[in-house]
Scaffold this active site. Structure first.
Site, PDB file in Angstrom:
ATOM      1  N   THR A  99     110.469  20.805  82.305  1.00 13.88           N
ATOM      2  CA  THR A  99     110.108  19.637  81.508  1.00 13.88           C
ATOM      3  C   THR A  99     108.893  18.891  82.034  1.00 13.88           C
ATOM      4  O   THR A  99     108.449  17.933  81.407  1.00 13.88           O
ATOM      5  CB  THR A  99     111.289  18.648  81.455  1.00 13.88           C
ATOM      6  OG1 THR A  99     111.659  18.304  82.794  1.00 13.88           O
ATOM      7  CG2 THR A  99     112.473  19.264  80.738  1.00 13.88           C
ATOM      8  N   GLY A 100     108.356  19.296  83.178  1.00 16.19           N
ATOM      9  CA  GLY A 100     107.193  18.615  83.735  1.00 16.19           C
ATOM     10  C   GLY A 100     105.902  19.075  83.080  1.00 16.19           C
ATOM     11  O   GLY A 100     105.880  19.937  82.202  1.00 16.19           O
TER      12      GLY A 100
ATOM     13  N   CYS B   9      96.358  22.916  93.909  1.00 20.15           N
ATOM     14  CA  CYS B   9      95.437  23.068  92.783  1.00 20.15           C
ATOM     15  C   CYS B   9      93.978  22.993  93.207  1.00 20.15           C
ATOM     16  O   CYS B   9      93.119  23.647  92.605  1.00 20.15           O
ATOM     17  CB  CYS B   9      95.741  22.034  91.705  1.00 20.15           C
ATOM     18  SG  CYS B   9      95.987  20.352  92.289  1.00 20.15           S
TER      19      CYS B   9
ATOM     20  N   GLN C 238      89.127  15.405  92.007  1.00 23.86           N
ATOM     21  CA  GLN C 238      90.457  15.750  91.521  1.00 23.86           C
ATOM     22  C   GLN C 238      90.841  14.923  90.303  1.00 23.86           C
ATOM     23  O   GLN C 238      90.695  13.699  90.284  1.00 23.86           O
ATOM     24  CB  GLN C 238      91.491  15.532  92.624  1.00 23.86           C
ATOM     25  CG  GLN C 238      91.275  16.404  93.850  1.00 23.86           C
ATOM     26  CD  GLN C 238      92.298  16.111  94.934  1.00 23.86           C
ATOM     27  OE1 GLN C 238      92.586  14.950  95.211  1.00 23.86           O
ATOM     28  NE2 GLN C 238      92.828  17.149  95.542  1.00 23.86           N
TER      29      GLN C 238
ATOM     30  N   SER D   6      95.783  14.152  86.546  1.00 26.82           N
ATOM     31  CA  SER D   6      97.026  14.887  86.329  1.00 26.82           C
ATOM     32  C   SER D   6      97.490  15.637  87.558  1.00 26.82           C
ATOM     33  O   SER D   6      98.598  16.179  87.570  1.00 26.82           O
ATOM     34  CB  SER D   6      96.871  15.861  85.157  1.00 26.82           C
ATOM     35  OG  SER D   6      95.800  16.756  85.386  1.00 26.82           O
ATOM     36  N   GLY D   7      96.676  15.685  88.608  1.00 23.20           N
ATOM     37  CA  GLY D   7      97.107  16.290  89.855  1.00 23.20           C
ATOM     38  C   GLY D   7      97.865  15.341  90.757  1.00 23.20           C
ATOM     39  O   GLY D   7      98.322  15.732  91.829  1.00 23.20           O
TER      40      GLY D   7
ATOM     41  N   HIS E 150      90.077  19.988  87.743  1.00 21.86           N
ATOM     42  CA  HIS E 150      89.482  19.707  89.051  1.00 21.86           C
ATOM     43  C   HIS E 150      88.089  20.326  89.129  1.00 21.86           C
ATOM     44  O   HIS E 150      87.845  21.417  88.596  1.00 21.86           O
ATOM     45  CB  HIS E 150      90.334  20.314  90.173  1.00 21.86           C
ATOM     46  CG  HIS E 150      91.590  19.542  90.469  1.00 21.86           C
ATOM     47  ND1 HIS E 150      91.960  18.397  89.808  1.00 21.86           N
ATOM     48  CD2 HIS E 150      92.572  19.774  91.401  1.00 21.86           C
ATOM     49  CE1 HIS E 150      93.108  17.951  90.310  1.00 21.86           C
ATOM     50  NE2 HIS E 150      93.493  18.773  91.265  1.00 21.86           N
TER      51      HIS E 150
ATOM     52  N   ASN F  76      93.569  22.283  86.473  1.00 24.09           N
ATOM     53  CA  ASN F  76      94.506  22.188  87.587  1.00 24.09           C
ATOM     54  C   ASN F  76      95.948  22.439  87.179  1.00 24.09           C
ATOM     55  O   ASN F  76      96.804  22.699  88.036  1.00 24.09           O
ATOM     56  CB  ASN F  76      94.399  20.830  88.279  1.00 24.09           C
ATOM     57  CG  ASN F  76      94.555  19.662  87.335  1.00 24.09           C
ATOM     58  OD1 ASN F  76      93.703  19.436  86.479  1.00 24.09           O
ATOM     59  ND2 ASN F  76      95.629  18.914  87.473  1.00 24.09           N
TER      60      ASN F  76
END
Length: 365
Positions: A13-14, A144, A171, A174-175, A272, A345
């Site tokens: 679910t991530g 990533c 970066q 979302s990382g 990234h 990423n």
């Protein structure tokens, strides 16, 4: 006929899990049952969209079918041949060994096992052979940032012998954080600063507009860059910068490689970018470097600055390769190159590399 292996996607679910389900729909159909699992989020974080919250289950689409998302448990791991772990470090540290003891080969994208000498750290384009020996039943996928640069750097190293690496990573949001926390925090901040035409003209005005809404970042990211990512490490470095150094050394089997890394968080949602200075043991003809990069698996050479052709995060998001441009001689040093790399990423930086490892593992089962 031998039945196809069962795959478990832990963390379905991530943000990375969502990308993984898309990839499983479009990749070669090597799997039998695909079992979707989710775990609770660490305390203090926003509620997760997962099956372990009170109130029932969820479903997700994979290979055109709606599949129930199950709570992560020992029972749910029974009969699994390969388990993809797309979860935070603490969840992987607890559950990956359990999955391995039940007979699954675990492919883990967290940082929990990357430094473990009994867990191979694998990028299939660069060191696929390392996945064959897995004493703990676990294979680790790098971070990533490392994945954004390592395929390009590794292909050049194979011919010229890497001697020194200096990188600055930009970066994406979302990382950061767990799941989609970083991307959601950036979007919220952009909403807070929208309509303020005078922002950026006085000290601290962006910080005042964002207030306490910094999310997983140490300060405001909207209209800003943050020269810090991770937790404090040794000698002023951050944990993210140490990981780039240590992971690069492990993957390329160069334990003494000199690596200097700076990680900067930038207001980009996904993708990234890495500015790379690489020095080699032997002279590197520029045309030969272009040829290697243009023909390396997992790399796209996009390098004609005069025509406006160079990679940016906005262009490469949603794609699988590492895109390389701005390849040039470094300071008249015939042994050194400077270039710029961009990669999604969430795809090559996480989901794709893990899936490539899993597919290479299942071919040997």
């Amino acid at each position: 006929m031998t039945p196809k292996p069962t795959l478990a996607v832990v963390g379905a679910t991530g943000a990375v899990g969502s990308v993984m389900l898309q990839m499983l729909t479009h990749h070669a159909d090597v799997w039998g049952e695909i079992r979707l699992l989710a775990s609770p989020r660490p305390s203090g974080l926003p509620p997760a969209l997962d099956a372990t919250r009170a109130g029932g289950s969820r479903t997700a689409s994979v290979r055109g079918e709606e599949c129930e998302i199950l709570a992560l448990s020992e029972e749910a791991l029974e009969g699994v041949d390969v388990a993809l772990f797309l979860v935070p470090d603490e969840v992987a540290a607890r559950w990956a060994p359990i999955a391995a003891t039940k007979g699954a080969v675990v492919v883990d994208t967290s940082a929990a096992f990357r430094a473990d000498p009994d867990v191979p750290l694998v990028v299939p384009e660069t060191n696929a052979h390392a996945a064959r020996v897995r004493p703990r039943g676990i294979v680790a996928s790098p971070g990533c940032t490392t994945l954004a640069l390592i395929v390009a750097v590794g292909s050049l190293h194979a011919e010229f012998g890497l001697d020194e690496l200096v990188v600055t990573a930009q970066q994406a949001a979302s990382g950061a954080g767990a799941g989609q926390d970083g991307a959601e925090a950036l979007r919220a901040q952009l909403g807070l600063v929208a309509g303020h035409d005078d922002l950026g003209t006085h000290p601290g005005d962006v910080r005042r507009a964002v207030g306490e809404n910094t999310g997983p970042f140490p300060g405001p990211l909207a209209l800003n860059v943050l020269p810090w990512s991770g937790t404090p490490g040794a000698d002023g470095a951050s944990s993210e910068e140490e990981r780039v150094r240590d992971e690069t050394r492990r993957i390329l089997a160069l334990p003494a490689l000199r690596v200097a890394a700076t990680c900067v968080r930038v207001p980009v949602v996904t993708g990234h970018s890495v500015s790379v200075h690489a020095r080699f043991e032997r002279p590197v003809p520029l045309d030969r470097a272009h040829e290697i990069l243009a023909t390396s698996p997992g790399v796209v050479l996009y390098d004609d600055p005069a025509a406006g052709d160079f990679p940016t995060p906005a262009d490469v998001v949603g794609t699988d390769p590492a895109w390389v441009g701005r390849v040039r001689r470094s300071m008249d040093d015939e042994r050194a190159l400077d270039f710029f790399v961009c990669a999604d990423n969430l795809r090559k930086g996480a989901a794709l590399n893990a899936l490539q490892i899993a597919e290479s593992v299942v071919a040997t089962l």
